[in-house]
Design a protein around this motif. Structure first.
Motif, PDB file in Angstrom:
ATOM      1  N   ILE A 292       0.847  -1.187   0.000  1.00 19.48           N
ATOM      2  CA  ILE A 292       0.000   0.000   0.000  1.00 19.48           C
ATOM      3  C   ILE A 292       0.885   1.240   0.000  1.00 19.48           C
ATOM      4  N   GLY A 293       0.463   2.269  -0.720  1.00 21.98           N
ATOM      5  CA  GLY A 293       1.218   3.518  -0.789  1.00 21.98           C
ATOM      6  C   GLY A 293       0.589   4.585   0.076  1.00 21.98           C
ATOM      7  N   LEU A 294       1.251   4.924   1.165  1.00 19.55           N
ATOM      8  CA  LEU A 294       0.809   5.959   2.103  1.00 19.55           C
ATOM      9  C   LEU A 294       2.035   6.702   2.611  1.00 19.55           C
ATOM     10  N   GLY A 295       1.826   7.897   3.129  1.00 21.51           N
ATOM     11  CA  GLY A 295       2.949   8.645   3.677  1.00 21.51           C
ATOM     12  C   GLY A 295       3.387   8.173   5.035  1.00 21.51           C
TER      13      GLY A 295
ATOM     14  N   THR B 162       7.309   5.689   7.804  1.00 22.60           N
ATOM     15  CA  THR B 162       6.977   6.659   6.765  1.00 22.60           C
ATOM     16  C   THR B 162       7.432   6.149   5.399  1.00 22.60           C
ATOM     17  N   CYS B 163       6.790   6.669   4.359  1.00 24.38           N
ATOM     18  CA  CYS B 163       7.142   6.352   2.974  1.00 24.38           C
ATOM     19  C   CYS B 163       7.044   7.617   2.128  1.00 24.38           C
TER      20      CYS B 163
ATOM     21  N   GLY C 227       9.976  16.109  -0.803  1.00 30.85           N
ATOM     22  CA  GLY C 227       8.892  16.629   0.011  1.00 30.85           C
ATOM     23  C   GLY C 227       7.567  15.919  -0.046  1.00 30.85           C
ATOM     24  N   ALA C 228       7.443  14.823  -0.826  1.00 29.27           N
ATOM     25  CA  ALA C 228       6.127  14.234  -1.090  1.00 29.27           C
ATOM     26  C   ALA C 228       5.905  12.942  -0.324  1.00 29.27           C
ATOM     27  N   ASP C 229       4.665  12.733   0.110  1.00 29.06           N
ATOM     28  CA  ASP C 229       4.254  11.464   0.704  1.00 29.06           C
ATOM     29  C   ASP C 229       4.183  10.377  -0.360  1.00 29.06           C
TER      30      ASP C 229
END
Length: 456
Positions: free
Chosen positions: A134-137, A176-177, A322-324
């Protein structure tokens, strides 16, 4: 996190340090795009993070990619910790987040094909063992104890050190990702302008890609908790680095700043030697306590450059940080955003004209506000929603000017990769806003719905 670097031989003159960075200068026709993204793996039945070892694990994913898709293993001791193939590598973040560091490619069409191929390969292996990604910050529910530390010497050292220098370091490492893009420069002056645009407009990327409103099973009060975590990591090596806006900034000024950042380690013979808090300046004099009498190589310098974590970073290229991490569709939007802004001179000039009047306090306030409020942020009369619209328009114009076709010439340029961002601007809703809306409506306050709804 970076793998050990291969920078070169002994450092015999101080000029080699800035010279190492300057060696990254290349003509525009040789500029490339390197996209990196991280994602969380979890067990499909329990929804818990993947351990390193076992039948259903990070190790099983790496071995599956090796055996089924021809990736070559990278080992640390007897542990597989990464993979390499065709100029790209797959590596592990400290908590088991799986990262693709893409090959340097000419167009976003190519880099998006690379991302898509990688995710299909990962999905194939994961499905076979009962895992998902899953892609999340930020990890939405998992605790520190539930996120296993990967068996890499660098991470063992960092994990112990983080709690002594900040409040959120171990959260960054394990929970974090991000998605980022690495871009080239033609000269020192080009690097300077790109870095200033990169840092000044990083809050716009933070707002547009905000995707971490949950942490430890609760709404955390931020659209990008990942960005908040980075602000509490270690003031010596993070932040909006205001000195890059000073007159005279260049490779040497960056070198001086990095020299003052305390060391983490020295890599020797496959092992990480503890140099926590020690000085690279002492290392240059042969006075490093960890290796008395020994002086560094350019490989050591290259390694040390990977231990600074500002919102944008100079190595032999520039990293936009800078991006999640986020949904599949947005992984190609991040390189499109920054390539559009920086790889066309007219767009780069327009982006700098937009930001050059801001002072350090305004830039910092924009970063904080974007983390907390996303597109709804406002600082000193600057409305983030309006700013993001203008910045994306500049990026779109830059991509049109680049005119890099795809799909065998059927697609005239790379502008369609910005569509996800244009949708956010039209609706005013970032991924974080969508998550919060669903949490408060069809999920009825149950964050665990996120796994099924947003898995790759």
């Amino acid at each position: 996190m970076s793998i050990p670097q291969s920078g070169g031989g002994p450092i015999t003159d101080h000029s080699q340090l800035a010279g190492y960075l300057a060696d990254g200068c290349k003509p525009k026709e040789d500029w490339r795009i390197g996209t990196e993204h991280e994602k969380f793996g979890f067990c499909q039945d329990s929804l818990l993070p993947l351990p390193y070892d076992g039948e259903r694990s990070i190790k099983a994913i790496l071995e599956g990619l090796r055996d089924e898709f021809g990736w070559q293993p990278v080992n640390e001791g007897d542990k597989i910790v990464g993979l390499v193939k065709d100029g790209a590598n797959v590596s592990l973040e400290p908590g088991g987040q799986l990262e693709l560091s893409g090959a340097p490619l000419e167009t976003i069409h190519e880099t998006c094909d690379e991302v898509n191929t990688h995710l299909v390969e990962v999905q194939t292996v994961a499905d076979r063992i009962g895992a998902k990604f899953i892609g999340l910050g930020a990890a939405p529910e998992w605790t520190h104890e539930q996120m296993p530390l990967m068996p890499k010497g660098r991470y063992k050292l960092m994990d112990a050190y983080m709690g002594t220098v900040g409040t959120h370091g171990t959260q960054m490492m394990r929970r974090t990702c991000t998605v980022q893009v690495n871009l080239d420069f033609s000269s020192e002056a080009d690097m300077v302008k790109k870095m200033r645009v990169a840092v000044a407009l990083q809050p716009v990327a933070t707002a547009l890609f905000a995707n971490s409103p949950f942490f430890e099973g609760k709404v955390n009060g931020h659209k990008s908790w990942r960005s908040r975590v980075w602000r509490g990591l270690d003031d010596a090596r993070t932040g909006m680095i205001p000195f890059i806006f000073d007159e005279g900034f260049g490779f040497e000024a960056w070198t001086q700043w990095v020299l003052d950042v305390p060391m983490y380690f020295v890599y020797r013979d496959g092992k990480y030697i503890d140099a926590l808090g020690q000085s690279f300046r002492d290392f240059l004099k042969g006075e490093l306590p960890a290796l008395p009498g020994e002086t560094p190589t350019l490989s050591d310098w290259a390694d040390h450059l990977t231990t600074v974590f500002p919102e944008a970073r100079v190595k032999k290229f520039i990293e936009m940080r800078g991006a999640d991490g986020g949904p599949w569709r947005r992984l190609c939007a991040l390189p499109a955003f920054w390539v559009g802004l920086t790889y066309d001179q007219t767009a780069l000039d327009a982006a700098w004209d937009l930001a050059k009047g801001w002072d350090a306090e305004t830039r910092q306030a924009l970063l904080v506000a974007s983390s907390e409020q996303g597109l709804q942020a406002e600082v000193n009369g600057i409305k983030m929603h309006d700013l993001a619209r203008e910045v994306v328009d500049i990026a779109e114009a830059g991509l049109k000017n680049r005119a890099k076709p795809g799909a065998g010439g059927l697609v005239p340029d790379e502008t369609h990769f910005l569509n996800a961002l244009k949708d956010s601007i039209a609706s005013g809703e970032t991924p974080a806003d969508e998550l919060l809306r669903r949490y408060n409506t069809d999920w009825d306050g149950d964050i665990s719905n996120i796994y099924d709804a947003y898995k790759y």
